[in-house]
Design a protein around this motif. Structure first.
Motif, PDB file in Angstrom:
ATOM      1  N   LYS A   1      -9.756   8.240  45.626  1.00  0.00           N
ATOM      2  CA  LYS A   1      -9.068   8.127  46.917  1.00  0.00           C
ATOM      3  C   LYS A   1      -7.920   7.134  46.835  1.00  0.00           C
ATOM      4  CE  LYS A   1     -13.062   9.299  49.786  1.00  0.00           C
ATOM      5  NZ  LYS A   1     -14.075   8.782  50.741  1.00  0.00           N
ATOM      6  N   LEU A   2      -8.140   6.008  46.125  1.00  0.00           N
ATOM      7  CA  LEU A   2      -7.077   5.031  45.965  1.00  0.00           C
ATOM      8  C   LEU A   2      -5.910   5.614  45.189  1.00  0.00           C
ATOM      9  CD1 LEU A   2      -9.146   1.803  45.183  1.00  0.00           C
ATOM     10  CD2 LEU A   2      -7.857   2.322  47.261  1.00  0.00           C
TER      11      LEU A   2
ATOM     12  N   ASN B   1     -14.170   6.537  45.214  1.00  0.00           N
ATOM     13  CA  ASN B   1     -13.239   5.580  45.812  1.00  0.00           C
ATOM     14  C   ASN B   1     -12.002   5.384  44.947  1.00  0.00           C
ATOM     15  OD1 ASN B   1     -14.887   5.110  48.032  1.00  0.00           O
ATOM     16  ND2 ASN B   1     -16.009   3.478  47.010  1.00  0.00           N
TER      17      ASN B   1
ATOM     18  N   SER C   1     -13.503  12.965  40.595  1.00  0.00           N
ATOM     19  CA  SER C   1     -14.441  13.517  41.573  1.00  0.00           C
ATOM     20  C   SER C   1     -15.383  14.512  40.913  1.00  0.00           C
ATOM     21  CB  SER C   1     -13.677  14.194  42.716  1.00  0.00           C
ATOM     22  OG  SER C   1     -12.859  13.268  43.380  1.00  0.00           O
TER      23      SER C   1
ATOM     24  N   ARG D   1     -20.008   6.770  43.643  1.00  0.00           N
ATOM     25  CA  ARG D   1     -19.206   6.258  44.761  1.00  0.00           C
ATOM     26  C   ARG D   1     -17.990   5.499  44.255  1.00  0.00           C
ATOM     27  NH1 ARG D   1     -21.062   6.550  49.732  1.00  0.00           N
ATOM     28  NH2 ARG D   1     -23.180   7.292  50.064  1.00  0.00           N
TER      29      ARG D   1
END
Length: 294
Positions: free
Chosen positions: A289-290, A286, A204, A282
């Protein structure tokens, strides 16, 4: 308690239909607003693609600009100059910004953090042309000439608040029990931040850094006052240095048709770069997050 008769059921059924109808109407207006917001981007991107694609070829990326009135040439020197100045700005802005964002996130209750947070907000809202004038007065007039170093300095000032703010917001999403686990092992707080918290969200953080790089790479106004331009190959940071945004600006106002076409092509390169950076960002978000779900 009153019996649940048919009249009451009809009343509840009508209220439910009205609520669903209002919900659908609001969702429609929200979707319409989202589509209207995307239209300018689609229109601008499509038009830049239409105007600039015809001038994209290998020479455009590897050759020096042609003289006014002559066909051909490219923006190879501008690509090199942008790469050098953005790299130099990133070398200083990224570590400084990540550490500053970590301080604002982890020590947000201190007076110093509140003052710094307010300063970062102000720095974010300062127009880029003002940054250019500031660096011009501080560095260009002192050195007596425009330079790539001054350009990198102006890009650094533009990047630093973006990196700080994105780092702060990302670190605030880290669950507090992770910090407690590190402190429970006897580690000092600064080691918990540097060795556990920051590495845990590095994907991030990289995405925030890339957004700052995309913003800096497309800036024109501060470079007009700092690095200016150079029509030749130049990797000397103490000399005037070409950059893609300034090259596009100079081509666009040249009045020559071929240079104007190359200005569109340069704009297409910038748009493509920004879109690519955002897509990679992005993807990294993602991916992060996974990783958390697993």
């Amino acid at each position: 308690m009153k019996p649940f008769n048919i009249k009451t059921q009809l009343s509840f059924s009508m209220m439910d239909r009205k609520r669903k109808l209002k919900s659908k109407i609001m969702v429609f207006f929200l979707m319409l607003a989202a589509v209207l917001a995307a239209i300018p981007f689609v229109f601008i991107t499509s038009y830049v693609f239409y105007k600039g694609l015809s001038s994209i070829n290998l020479d455009f990326f590897t050759q020096l600009p042609a003289a006014p009135g002559q066909l051909g040439g490219g923006i190879g020197n501008a690509l090199l100059g942008s790469l050098i100045m953005v790299f130099m700005a990133s070398v200083f802005a990224v570590p400084w910004g990540i550490l500053g964002g970590a301080y604002l996130s982890e020590y947000s209750s201190t007076k110093l953090a509140k003052y710094l947070s307010f300063s970062v907000d102000l720095l974010t809202s300062v127009p880029s042309i003002v940054v250019g004038i500031f660096v011009y007065v501080i560095l260009v007039t002192t050195m007596g000439k425009f330079s790539g170093l001054a350009g990198a300095m102006s890009l650094f000032i533009i990047m630093i608040p973006i990196v700080i703010r994105t780092t702060e917001e990302i670190l605030k999403l880290v669950p507090f029990h992770i910090r407690e686990a590190g402190l429970g092992l006897g580690l000092p707080r600064w080691k918990v931040i540097l060795l556990i918290v920051i590495p845990g969200v590095k994907s991030s953080l990289i995405s925030g850094v890339m957004l700052a790089i995309a913003r800096a790479a497309g800036e024109t106004a501060p470079l007009l006052f700092t690095s200016l331009a150079n029509q030749y190959w130049s990797s000397n940071i103490l000399e005037p240095m070409a950059s893609v945004p300034v090259q596009v600006y100079n081509f666009a106002i040249s009045g020559f048709e071929d240079l104007e076409r190359q200005a569109w092509a340069g704009s297409l390169v910038l748009v493509f770069f920004v879109v690519t950076i955002n897509l990679i960002t992005r993807f990294l978000l993602n991916l992060n997050k996974l990783g958390r779900k697993k």
